[in-house]
Design an enzyme around this catalytic site. Structure first.
Site, PDB file in Angstrom:
ATOM      1  N   LYS A  71       0.832  -1.203   0.000  1.00 60.62           N
ATOM      2  CA  LYS A  71       0.000   0.000   0.000  1.00 60.62           C
ATOM      3  C   LYS A  71       0.869   1.256   0.000  1.00 60.62           C
ATOM      4  O   LYS A  71       0.644   2.174  -0.784  1.00 60.62           O
ATOM      5  CB  LYS A  71      -0.930  -0.033   1.211  1.00 60.62           C
ATOM      6  CG  LYS A  71      -1.917   1.101   1.278  1.00 60.62           C
ATOM      7  CD  LYS A  71      -3.156   0.718   2.060  1.00 60.62           C
ATOM      8  CE  LYS A  71      -2.975   0.763   3.555  1.00 60.62           C
ATOM      9  NZ  LYS A  71      -2.789   2.140   4.086  1.00 60.62           N
ATOM     10  N   SER A  72       1.869   1.283   0.873  1.00 59.06           N
ATOM     11  CA  SER A  72       2.708   2.493   0.978  1.00 59.06           C
ATOM     12  C   SER A  72       3.455   2.751  -0.324  1.00 59.06           C
ATOM     13  O   SER A  72       3.542   3.893  -0.788  1.00 59.06           O
ATOM     14  CB  SER A  72       3.727   2.313   2.101  1.00 59.06           C
ATOM     15  OG  SER A  72       3.074   2.209   3.325  1.00 59.06           O
ATOM     16  N   GLY A 123      -5.391   7.950   5.087  1.00 65.32           N
ATOM     17  CA  GLY A 123      -4.532   8.957   5.709  1.00 65.32           C
ATOM     18  C   GLY A 123      -3.296   9.221   4.875  1.00 65.32           C
ATOM     19  O   GLY A 123      -2.809  10.361   4.796  1.00 65.32           O
ATOM     20  N   SER A 149       6.664   9.316  12.130  1.00 70.14           N
ATOM     21  CA  SER A 149       5.561   9.075  11.209  1.00 70.14           C
ATOM     22  C   SER A 149       6.071   9.157   9.782  1.00 70.14           C
ATOM     23  O   SER A 149       6.612  10.182   9.361  1.00 70.14           O
ATOM     24  CB  SER A 149       4.452  10.118  11.431  1.00 70.14           C
ATOM     25  OG  SER A 149       3.620  10.196  10.296  1.00 70.14           O
ATOM     26  N   GLN A 161       4.214   9.129   7.216  1.00 70.13           N
ATOM     27  CA  GLN A 161       3.338  10.011   6.442  1.00 70.13           C
ATOM     28  C   GLN A 161       3.801  11.450   6.570  1.00 70.13           C
ATOM     29  O   GLN A 161       3.848  12.185   5.583  1.00 70.13           O
ATOM     30  CB  GLN A 161       1.887   9.853   6.909  1.00 70.13           C
ATOM     31  CG  GLN A 161       1.326   8.481   6.566  1.00 70.13           C
ATOM     32  CD  GLN A 161      -0.082   8.272   7.060  1.00 70.13           C
ATOM     33  OE1 GLN A 161      -0.641   9.112   7.772  1.00 70.13           O
ATOM     34  NE2 GLN A 161      -0.670   7.147   6.702  1.00 70.13           N
ATOM     35  N   ASP A 172       1.602  -1.022  12.006  1.00 70.18           N
ATOM     36  CA  ASP A 172       0.360  -1.567  11.442  1.00 70.18           C
ATOM     37  C   ASP A 172       0.131  -3.028  11.832  1.00 70.18           C
ATOM     38  O   ASP A 172      -0.935  -3.584  11.554  1.00 70.18           O
ATOM     39  CB  ASP A 172       0.374  -1.440   9.914  1.00 70.18           C
ATOM     40  CG  ASP A 172       0.234   0.020   9.473  1.00 70.18           C
ATOM     41  OD1 ASP A 172      -0.197   0.852  10.290  1.00 70.18           O
ATOM     42  OD2 ASP A 172       0.567   0.322   8.311  1.00 70.18           O
ATOM     43  N   ARG A 212      -7.694  -3.238   9.575  1.00 70.84           N
ATOM     44  CA  ARG A 212      -6.710  -4.094  10.262  1.00 70.84           C
ATOM     45  C   ARG A 212      -7.300  -4.765  11.507  1.00 70.84           C
ATOM     46  O   ARG A 212      -6.915  -5.874  11.860  1.00 70.84           O
ATOM     47  CB  ARG A 212      -5.448  -3.304  10.593  1.00 70.84           C
ATOM     48  CG  ARG A 212      -4.769  -2.786   9.329  1.00 70.84           C
ATOM     49  CD  ARG A 212      -3.309  -2.464   9.512  1.00 70.84           C
ATOM     50  NE  ARG A 212      -2.845  -1.617   8.427  1.00 70.84           N
ATOM     51  CZ  ARG A 212      -2.499  -2.037   7.204  1.00 70.84           C
ATOM     52  NH1 ARG A 212      -2.558  -3.317   6.921  1.00 70.84           N
ATOM     53  NH2 ARG A 212      -2.105  -1.190   6.280  1.00 70.84           N
TER      54      ARG A 212
HETATM   55  C1  S3P Z   1       2.039   4.798   6.244  1.00 78.17           C
HETATM   56  C2  S3P Z   1       2.581   5.147   7.456  1.00 78.17           C
HETATM   57  C3  S3P Z   1       2.050   4.717   8.752  1.00 78.17           C
HETATM   58  C4  S3P Z   1       1.064   3.562   8.608  1.00 78.17           C
HETATM   59  C5  S3P Z   1       0.102   3.742   7.464  1.00 78.17           C
HETATM   60  C6  S3P Z   1       0.844   3.931   6.161  1.00 78.17           C
HETATM   61  C7  S3P Z   1       2.669   5.290   5.005  1.00 78.17           C
HETATM   62  O1  S3P Z   1       1.390   5.804   9.365  1.00 78.17           O
HETATM   63  O2  S3P Z   1       0.346   3.369   9.810  1.00 78.17           O
HETATM   64  O3  S3P Z   1      -0.739   2.603   7.366  1.00 78.17           O
HETATM   65  O4  S3P Z   1       2.408   4.750   3.925  1.00 78.17           O
HETATM   66  O5  S3P Z   1       3.468   6.226   5.116  1.00 78.17           O
HETATM   67  P1  S3P Z   1       2.223   6.914  10.176  1.00 78.17           P
HETATM   68  O6  S3P Z   1       3.223   7.447   9.262  1.00 78.17           O
HETATM   69  O7  S3P Z   1       1.213   7.946  10.586  1.00 78.17           O
HETATM   70  O8  S3P Z   1       2.807   6.213  11.349  1.00 78.17           O
END
Ligand code: S3P
Length: 423
Positions: A13-14, A85, A157, A159, A306, A379
């Site tokens: 996904k990321s 998110g 984080s 993200q 996760d 999840r």
């Molecule tokens: C992600 C980062 C994580 C993770 C999310 C995907 C990403 O969140 O929990 O499912 O793809 O960068 P955080 O960066 O807020 O920890």
């Protein structure tokens, strides 16, 4: 149950979000094989189309073609990020470097999630934001000419880190970042390096100097280790069998759960490792194990953030009490994951409680039985469905449909791999 065979899991996904965003910033055609086609990936694809990129439909087993225009264009309507998110936060970063206004929103869960962690440093770089609902979506970003940023992040984080790196990329300014403790997933850094950018690390600081445009690329997305973790969990809880999950991403910032499982007495082998675009990829092989409790330290949390729902349900089957330290960040995931893990474990007869910022889970051997409230959190739904495969277990998850956020077809895949052991 017997859990065995050879399988694959959907694309990471990321990495899917990041490659779609980067391809939209390139001028010309990029091809992305193995991309995730889940609801979250579609949220990114939909937003990018509104921002002027041409994307072929996201269909399982087919290569996604992205027609980038070198920059994003002003959208005509609000960008709906759905449940994702990553879509919202990474786009805010990219849009901070574009000189037009765009409004982002999302579903009920996403609108409640904090965005100031991203907008505060982006505002320091020169972007402007209008909030309509406090620290959350909907939010309007007006990008501008940006200035370089040196920033000690208050939370680990990926993200947040990626939003700031993408702002640096779109705005053409240097970005220096430091994470407080533990290392969050580093896919953005690896991809940028693979595309020829300079991303250095020195004394805990990540330094990114964006020189030139993103070039077009062809890339294969590996299987998602976070999706694989659920199948690994099912294989560990089984009475017999051996499960091989082929071609999964095994980036060390994502595989913290394997180290925890090893301490708990499970041995998951990683085989046939190769590298593609700076990302290690391999097969995971999992077998049943008698589990014992462990302590998961605060510094380990970003590398398995996760996987905590899955590890927590496994801990409910281990000997002793497992403690997850400093997991308050789980309160602001797709649901209040921290509270709901404990509540749902208790609902199926296990003992679990939140103590300050820590999660305590006591192991037991009674069959887990009872209802589970997923609150639409993919999840949580998948972790408890796995717990339901334990012999004698009877768990009713209220909404398995939400698994499609990251793992389309999960209930069918789990059913296909798990067979009842002969009495
Ligand atoms: C992600 C980062 C994580 C993770 C999310 C995907 C990403 O969140 O929990 O499912 O793809 O960068 P955080 O960066 O807020 O920890």
């Amino acid at each position: 149950m017997i859990v065995g065979g050879i399988t694959r899991v959907p694309g990471d996904k990321s990495i899917t979000h990041r490659t779609l965003l980067l391809a939209a910033m390139a001028k010309g055609t990029s091809r992305i094989g193995g991309a995730l086609t889940s609801l979250d990936a579609r949220s990114t694809a939909r937003a990018l189309r509104q921002l002027g990129a041409g994307l072929s439909p996201l269909r399982p087993e087919s290569v996604v073609t992205v027609e980038g225009r070198g920059r994003l264009r002003r959208p005509e309507a609000v960008l709906d990020c759905g449940n994702s998110g990553t879509t919202a936060r990474l786009l805010l970063g990219l849009l901070a470097g574009h000189r037009f206004a765009a409004t982002l929103t999302g579903d009920g869960s996403l609108r409640r999630r904090p965005m100031r962690r991203v907008t505060v440093p982006l505002a320091q770089m020169g972007a402007r934001f209008s909030e309509t609902a406090g620290d959350g979506l909907p939010l309007t970003v007006r990008g501008g000419p940006l200035v370089p940023l040196r920033y000690a992040m208050p939370v680990s984080s990926a993200q947040l880190k990626s939003a700031l790196l993408l702002a640096g990329l779109a705005g053409g300014v240097e970005v220096e970042l430091r994470e407080p403790h533990g290392r969050s997933r580093d896919h953005t850094e690896r991809l940028l390096r693979a595309f020829g950018y300079r991303v250095d690390e020195d004394d805990g600081w990540i330094r990114f100097g964006p020189a030139g445009r993103v070039g077009t690329f062809e890339l294969q997305v590996p299987g998602d280790p976070s999706s694989a973790a659920f199948l690994v969990g099912a294989a560990v809880l089984a009475e017999a069998g051996e499960l091989r999950i082929a071609q999964v991403g095994v980036n060390p910032t994502r595989t913290g759960f394997l180290g925890v499982l090893e301490r708990m007495g499970a041995r998951i082998s990683v085989e046939d490792v190769s590298e593609h675009f700076g990302e290690p990829v391999g097969d995971l092989v999992a077998r049943p194990a008698a589990l014992r409790a462990t302590e998961v330290r605060a510094g380990e949390i970003p590398g398995l953030i996760d996987e905590i729902p899955m590890l927590a349900v496994l801990a409910s089957r281990a000997e002793g009490t497992t403690v997850f330290r400093q997991v308050g960040e789980l309160r602001v995931k797709e649901s209040d994951r921290l509270g709901l893990i404990a509540e749902n474990l208790r609902s199926v007869g296990a003992r679990a409680e939140v103590v300050g910022e820590d999660l305590h889970v006591e192991g037991g051997s009674e069959p887990p039985r009872g209802p589970v409230r997923s609150a639409g959190d993919h999840r949580l739904a998948m972790a408890f469905a796995v717990l339901g495969t334990v012999a004698g277990g009877r768990i009713r998850v209220d909404d398995m449909g939400c698994a499609a956020v990251s793992f389309p077809g999960f209930p069918e895949v789990l059913r296909g791999l798990a067979r009842r052991a002969r009495p």
